[in-house]
Design a protein around this motif. Sequence first.
Motif, PDB file in Angstrom:
ATOM      1  N   ALA A  34       0.803  -1.225   0.000  1.00 35.70           N
ATOM      2  CA  ALA A  34       0.000   0.000   0.000  1.00 35.70           C
ATOM      3  C   ALA A  34       0.836   1.274   0.000  1.00 35.70           C
ATOM      4  N   PRO A  35       1.928   1.358   0.788  1.00 33.98           N
ATOM      5  CA  PRO A  35       2.715   2.597   0.761  1.00 33.98           C
ATOM      6  C   PRO A  35       3.322   2.899  -0.604  1.00 33.98           C
ATOM      7  N   LEU A  36       3.496   1.863  -1.423  1.00 34.96           N
ATOM      8  CA  LEU A  36       4.116   2.060  -2.733  1.00 34.96           C
ATOM      9  C   LEU A  36       3.100   2.310  -3.841  1.00 34.96           C
ATOM     10  N   ILE A  37       1.910   1.696  -3.737  1.00 34.14           N
ATOM     11  CA  ILE A  37       0.957   1.780  -4.846  1.00 34.14           C
ATOM     12  C   ILE A  37      -0.226   2.694  -4.565  1.00 34.14           C
ATOM     13  N   ALA A  38      -0.412   3.108  -3.317  1.00 34.99           N
ATOM     14  CA  ALA A  38      -1.531   4.006  -2.999  1.00 34.99           C
ATOM     15  C   ALA A  38      -1.296   5.357  -3.674  1.00 34.99           C
ATOM     16  N   ASP A  41      -2.174  10.043   0.173  1.00 33.30           N
ATOM     17  CA  ASP A  41      -2.106   9.812   1.607  1.00 33.30           C
ATOM     18  C   ASP A  41      -3.508   9.458   2.104  1.00 33.30           C
ATOM     19  N   PRO A  42      -3.695   8.286   2.749  1.00 37.83           N
ATOM     20  CA  PRO A  42      -5.046   7.873   3.146  1.00 37.83           C
ATOM     21  C   PRO A  42      -5.652   8.724   4.255  1.00 37.83           C
ATOM     22  N   SER A  43      -4.824   9.455   4.996  1.00 34.53           N
ATOM     23  CA  SER A  43      -5.326  10.246   6.125  1.00 34.53           C
ATOM     24  C   SER A  43      -5.328  11.746   5.851  1.00 34.53           C
ATOM     25  N   LEU A  44      -4.947  12.139   4.638  1.00 36.48           N
ATOM     26  CA  LEU A  44      -4.879  13.564   4.309  1.00 36.48           C
ATOM     27  C   LEU A  44      -6.288  14.128   4.120  1.00 36.48           C
ATOM     28  N   VAL A  45      -6.654  15.080   4.967  1.00 43.61           N
ATOM     29  CA  VAL A  45      -7.966  15.725   4.894  1.00 43.61           C
ATOM     30  C   VAL A  45      -7.859  16.958   4.008  1.00 43.61           C
ATOM     31  N   THR A  62     -13.455  10.495  -3.574  1.00 41.68           N
ATOM     32  CA  THR A  62     -13.055  10.861  -2.218  1.00 41.68           C
ATOM     33  C   THR A  62     -14.245  10.736  -1.268  1.00 41.68           C
ATOM     34  N   ASP A  63     -13.935  10.735   0.025  1.00 41.65           N
ATOM     35  CA  ASP A  63     -14.995  10.642   1.033  1.00 41.65           C
ATOM     36  C   ASP A  63     -15.410  12.030   1.509  1.00 41.65           C
ATOM     37  N   GLN A  64     -16.157  12.081   2.595  1.00 37.20           N
ATOM     38  CA  GLN A  64     -16.705  13.343   3.093  1.00 37.20           C
ATOM     39  C   GLN A  64     -15.645  14.299   3.616  1.00 37.20           C
ATOM     40  N   LEU A  65     -14.423  13.797   3.822  1.00 36.00           N
ATOM     41  CA  LEU A  65     -13.330  14.650   4.280  1.00 36.00           C
ATOM     42  C   LEU A  65     -12.283  14.884   3.190  1.00 36.00           C
ATOM     43  N   GLY A  66     -12.605  14.490   1.982  1.00 40.17           N
ATOM     44  CA  GLY A  66     -11.693  14.688   0.869  1.00 40.17           C
ATOM     45  C   GLY A  66     -10.558  13.690   0.801  1.00 40.17           C
ATOM     46  N   ARG A  67     -10.666  12.569   1.527  1.00 47.38           N
ATOM     47  CA  ARG A  67      -9.615  11.556   1.521  1.00 47.38           C
ATOM     48  C   ARG A  67      -9.837  10.563   0.386  1.00 47.38           C
ATOM     49  N   CYS A  68      -8.748  10.104  -0.201  1.00 45.45           N
ATOM     50  CA  CYS A  68      -8.808   9.177  -1.343  1.00 45.45           C
ATOM     51  C   CYS A  68      -9.364   7.823  -0.887  1.00 45.45           C
ATOM     52  N   ILE A  69     -10.460   7.393  -1.496  1.00 49.82           N
ATOM     53  CA  ILE A  69     -11.095   6.125  -1.114  1.00 49.82           C
ATOM     54  C   ILE A  69     -10.205   4.941  -1.451  1.00 49.82           C
ATOM     55  N   LEU A  70      -9.592   4.948  -2.641  1.00 50.91           N
ATOM     56  CA  LEU A  70      -8.735   3.836  -3.043  1.00 50.91           C
ATOM     57  C   LEU A  70      -7.557   3.684  -2.084  1.00 50.91           C
ATOM     58  N   SER A  71      -6.925   4.795  -1.723  1.00 51.79           N
ATOM     59  CA  SER A  71      -5.791   4.734  -0.795  1.00 51.79           C
ATOM     60  C   SER A  71      -6.221   4.186   0.558  1.00 51.79           C
ATOM     61  N   ARG A  72      -7.393   4.583   1.019  1.00 48.74           N
ATOM     62  CA  ARG A  72      -7.886   4.096   2.309  1.00 48.74           C
ATOM     63  C   ARG A  72      -8.242   2.612   2.233  1.00 48.74           C
ATOM     64  N   LEU A  73      -8.743   2.172   1.096  1.00 46.12           N
ATOM     65  CA  LEU A  73      -9.033   0.751   0.929  1.00 46.12           C
ATOM     66  C   LEU A  73      -7.750  -0.080   0.969  1.00 46.12           C
ATOM     67  N   PRO A 228      -7.514   3.886   8.620  1.00 41.90           N
ATOM     68  CA  PRO A 228      -8.394   3.264   7.621  1.00 41.90           C
ATOM     69  C   PRO A 228      -8.629   1.792   7.917  1.00 41.90           C
ATOM     70  N   GLU A 229      -9.881   1.389   7.961  1.00 40.69           N
ATOM     71  CA  GLU A 229     -10.273  -0.007   8.180  1.00 40.69           C
ATOM     72  C   GLU A 229     -11.631  -0.189   7.520  1.00 40.69           C
TER      73      GLU A 229
END
Length: 277
Positions: A34-38, A41-45, A62-73, A228-229
């Motif tokens: 994930a750190p290489l292919i995301a 940043d999964p937590s960047l608001v 993106t979600d309600q806070l502007g975070r990348c859904i794919l990265s969080r997945l 992310p979970e």
Amino acid sequence: MILSRNLLFTIGRNWVVVVCSALLIGIALAGLLAPLIAPNDPSLVDLTHKLKGPSEQFPLGTDQLGRCILSRLLYGTRVSLSIALLIVSSSLMIGLIVGCTSGYAGGKLDSILMRACDAILAFPSLILAISLIAIWGPGWQQMVIALVVVMSVYYTRFIRGLVTNLKQQTYIAAAKISGTSSFRIVYRHIIPNLLPPLLIVVTLEIGWVVMDISALSFIGLGVQSPTPEWGAMINEGKSFIRTHPRLMIAPGLLIFCMVALLNLVGEALGTKRGGRQ
């Protein structure tokens, strides 16, 4: 050891096991890397990008806070699988030690250990886990301990039953007559013959543990935000199910695929093994 070789031979010949295992390995590698292919940043608001649709920068939006859904997945895969493997491996180790001790020793020790297991099994597993977490407080560490307590009891009873049958075999009696110590008998003759059925059970149990982790995180007792979970992501997206259902659909599909693949592998192995007996 013969049983282990037969099981490996079964895995190689069964296309369902091979295909599903390859897909599972692919999902696990995606989480590991994930750190290489995301892509982000999964937590960047970033509220300027909140609830954006799929784009080149955000492949799943993106979600309600502007975070990348794919990265969080991707990072969520890492979190969910690592916690699930930690729970299953810890439970299996405890169950193996206690189950082998209880099944091989027998007598009063076996009776005491099994009555303690019965007392825990009297409660529904998830309800007991929720109760323990409610006492200790929410968090992934408390969730791990609660699920290990619950799951190790099931492994203990399962392994105890297998050991009780195995110790009656003639080769175990021959080992006793030859003066082999009890520890060596368990380590060299009993545990290797436990591995094939345990592999099947563990494969099925990992899927259940993934669902338990997601369920506990969904109700706020497991992994806490902003980590992310999958279950936590579904919880965060439930308020937008009508307008932006992808916030719940994406992690929900990943949970479904993971559990379905694990169940297919476990059932295929169980069917093949049952057919040989």
